[in-house]
Scaffold this motif. Sequence first.
Motif, short mmCIF file in Angstrom:
data_model
loop_
_atom_site.label_atom_id
_atom_site.label_comp_id
_atom_site.label_asym_id
_atom_site.label_seq_id
_atom_site.Cartn_x
_atom_site.Cartn_y
_atom_site.Cartn_z
N SER A 195 -11.05 22.78 13.78
CA SER A 195 -10.71 23.41 14.74
C SER A 195 -12.45 23.09 15.78
CB SER A 195 -10.95 25.07 14.28
OG SER A 195 -11.85 25.34 13.57
N GLY B 205 -7.08 17.81 8.91
CA GLY B 205 -7.86 19.00 7.96
C GLY B 205 -9.93 18.48 7.91
N GLY C 115 -7.36 29.36 3.93
CA GLY C 115 -7.12 27.53 3.92
C GLY C 115 -8.82 27.47 5.48
N HIS C 116 -9.21 28.29 6.14
CA HIS C 116 -10.36 27.66 6.97
C HIS C 116 -11.39 27.34 6.32
CE1 HIS C 116 -6.69 28.11 9.96
NE2 HIS C 116 -6.51 28.77 9.47
N ALA C 117 -11.90 27.19 5.43
CA ALA C 117 -12.95 27.52 4.81
C ALA C 117 -13.79 25.31 5.45
CB ALA C 117 -13.39 26.89 3.16
N LEU D 248 -14.58 17.24 -7.26
CA LEU D 248 -13.23 17.17 -7.16
C LEU D 248 -12.64 16.56 -5.96
CD1 LEU D 248 -11.09 19.62 -8.63
CD2 LEU D 248 -10.67 18.95 -6.02
N THR E 76 -0.20 18.85 -3.85
CA THR E 76 0.46 17.97 -5.02
C THR E 76 1.40 18.48 -4.88
OG1 THR E 76 -0.53 19.94 -6.09
CG2 THR E 76 -1.24 17.82 -6.90
N LEU F 292 -2.62 15.62 1.13
CA LEU F 292 -3.46 15.86 -0.10
C LEU F 292 -2.42 17.15 -0.80
CD1 LEU F 292 -6.49 16.01 1.39
CD2 LEU F 292 -5.63 13.84 0.28
N GLY G 12 -16.53 22.99 4.74
CA GLY G 12 -16.62 21.81 3.81
C GLY G 12 -16.54 22.90 2.40
N GLY H 233 -11.44 16.97 3.18
CA GLY H 233 -11.42 16.50 4.58
C GLY H 233 -12.59 15.65 4.90
N1 LIG Z 1 -4.09 15.54 -5.25
C1 LIG Z 1 -4.68 16.67 -5.55
O1 LIG Z 1 -4.94 15.99 -6.45
C2 LIG Z 1 -5.91 16.90 -4.75
C3 LIG Z 1 -7.41 17.03 -4.33
C4 LIG Z 1 -7.85 18.67 -3.92
C5 LIG Z 1 -7.76 19.48 -3.01
N2 LIG Z 1 -5.91 19.60 -2.49
C6 LIG Z 1 -5.21 20.14 -1.67
O2 LIG Z 1 -5.56 19.44 -0.55
C7 LIG Z 1 -5.35 20.36 0.31
C8 LIG Z 1 -6.63 21.09 1.64
O3 LIG Z 1 -7.52 20.88 -0.03
P1 LIG Z 1 -9.57 20.86 1.09
O4 LIG Z 1 -10.34 21.10 -0.79
O5 LIG Z 1 -9.75 20.21 1.77
O6 LIG Z 1 -9.24 23.08 1.67
P2 LIG Z 1 -10.13 23.71 2.61
O7 LIG Z 1 -11.09 23.17 1.96
O8 LIG Z 1 -9.40 25.10 2.27
O9 LIG Z 1 -9.74 22.74 3.76
C9 LIG Z 1 -9.05 23.24 5.15
C10 LIG Z 1 -9.04 22.61 5.94
O10 LIG Z 1 -8.38 22.62 6.58
C11 LIG Z 1 -8.59 22.86 8.00
N3 LIG Z 1 -7.01 23.36 8.59
C12 LIG Z 1 -6.39 24.35 8.43
N4 LIG Z 1 -5.37 24.02 9.51
C13 LIG Z 1 -5.51 23.35 9.95
C14 LIG Z 1 -4.52 22.81 10.93
N5 LIG Z 1 -3.23 23.08 11.44
N6 LIG Z 1 -4.93 21.32 11.68
C15 LIG Z 1 -5.80 20.82 10.98
N7 LIG Z 1 -7.17 21.23 10.59
C16 LIG Z 1 -6.47 22.43 9.78
C17 LIG Z 1 -9.58 24.02 8.36
O11 LIG Z 1 -10.21 24.15 9.31
P3 LIG Z 1 -10.68 25.30 10.36
O12 LIG Z 1 -11.65 25.65 9.68
O13 LIG Z 1 -10.94 23.73 11.94
O14 LIG Z 1 -9.00 25.62 10.14
C18 LIG Z 1 -9.85 23.72 7.01
O15 LIG Z 1 -11.52 23.02 6.53
C19 LIG Z 1 -5.76 21.67 -0.60
O16 LIG Z 1 -3.59 21.96 -0.71
C20 LIG Z 1 -5.83 21.42 -1.80
O17 LIG Z 1 -4.81 21.82 -2.82
C21 LIG Z 1 -5.04 18.48 -3.27
#
Ligand SMILES: NC(=O)c1ccc[n+]([C@@H]2O[C@H](COP(=O)([O-])OP(=O)(O)OC[C@H]3O[C@@H](n4cnc5c(N)ncnc54)[C@H](OP(=O)(O)O)[C@@H]3O)[C@@H](O)[C@H]2O)c1
Length: 316
Positions: free
Chosen positions: A182, A157, A302-304, A132, A241, A239, A306, A163
């Motif tokens: 971070s 991110g 929101g801070h996972a 995904l 939706t 990203l 990987g 990311g």
């Molecule tokens: N359109 C689509 O089909 C689709 C597909 C997949 C995901 N998404 C969406 O994309 C988003 C990201 O998904 P994900 O799986 O990557 O989420 P995730 O694994 O939860 O990643 C969140 C990351 O955001 C960082 N972060 C939080 N606040 C921040 C800030 N102010 N500045 C910079 N980095 C920050 C965190 O880093 P730190 O730990 O350093 O804070 C963490 O590593 C979600 O909203 C998800 O629903 C959309």
Amino acid sequence: MRAAIIDRFGGPEEFHLVDDLPTPTPGPGEVLVRVLAAGVNPVDYKIRDGSSGVAKKLGPEDFPLVLGRECCGEVAELGEGVTDLKVGQRVYGMPSMTHKAGCYAEFVALPAEGLAPAPEKADTIALAGTALAGITAWTAVHDLAKVTADDVVLVHGGGGGVGQFVVQLAVATGATVYATASAKHRERIERWGATPIDYTTQDFTKVSPHPTVIIDGVYFGTYEPSLDHLAPGGRMVLLPTLADLEPARARGIEVSVPAITPERGRLEALAERVADGRLEVEVSQVLPLAEVARAHEIVETGHAQGKIVLDVAGVA
Ligand SMILES: NC(=O)c1ccc[n+]([C@@H]2O[C@H](COP(=O)([O-])OP(=O)(O)OC[C@H]3O[C@@H](n4cnc5c(N)ncnc54)[C@H](OP(=O)(O)O)[C@@H]3O)[C@@H](O)[C@H]2O)c1
């Protein structure tokens, strides 16, 4: 079969394990997969709490509901018309966003097009977290932003599930890449060839030059300042939706949100890169299926770091 299910939308406490859910039957063009490990994504908790667009299309007949949109497993049975995969073969993949299959279970029936063979050298846990996020990143970098070596790319991110793939795929094009994250992600981002920006101590608008592309996986708090920071004529990919594209469109910025489709060719391209080391997949926590609620709590912060992966069959 064993599965983690919810009986209604709600918090992580809604999860409970059962061992008597009927095993799905693969329909035409589908494959029954014995799940070895399943990735956890933000969309999973957005479906669990009922807030995502996918959840709004579900009715009472869809409960008990099995969540989980990606996995790595073994082919257990082939549905009618599937001739290019073999029983016993290790595969990984995902359903489309409208397909109701859930991977937090011992078995899942998935469309064959959303599955690819797992290369021998690619780790099961890494692949469980690749489909995904990897397809999302591929769509964002190559299809939507069309990043080339001439671009300066800013990724918000860069240490998250998607990311990490965005940063590495963008660097591979030859572009100059900056990534906000971070300090705990610093080393990895540098190793991938990008410049980390610690958003907790630095203002990205002062550190990175005006980017020609911004790929924003955070959105809240990053989108507004990014609009002013983007170079004239630049492109943005958001990203989440449910992101509001209007503020960008009002400024004439080319902006989009990935609508992802699982395709075998893409999955093969990603798996090849995972196997030969061109793509590093950080899985910061591997938890047993019984700890699915804990996995959701981590992703929901929101801070996972990987990906978080559920070890469904005890393979780790
Ligand atoms: N359109 C689509 O089909 C689709 C597909 C997949 C995901 N998404 C969406 O994309 C988003 C990201 O998904 P994900 O799986 O990557 O989420 P995730 O694994 O939860 O990643 C969140 C990351 O955001 C960082 N972060 C939080 N606040 C921040 C800030 N102010 N500045 C910079 N980095 C920050 C965190 O880093 P730190 O730990 O350093 O804070 C963490 O590593 C979600 O909203 C998800 O629903 C959309």
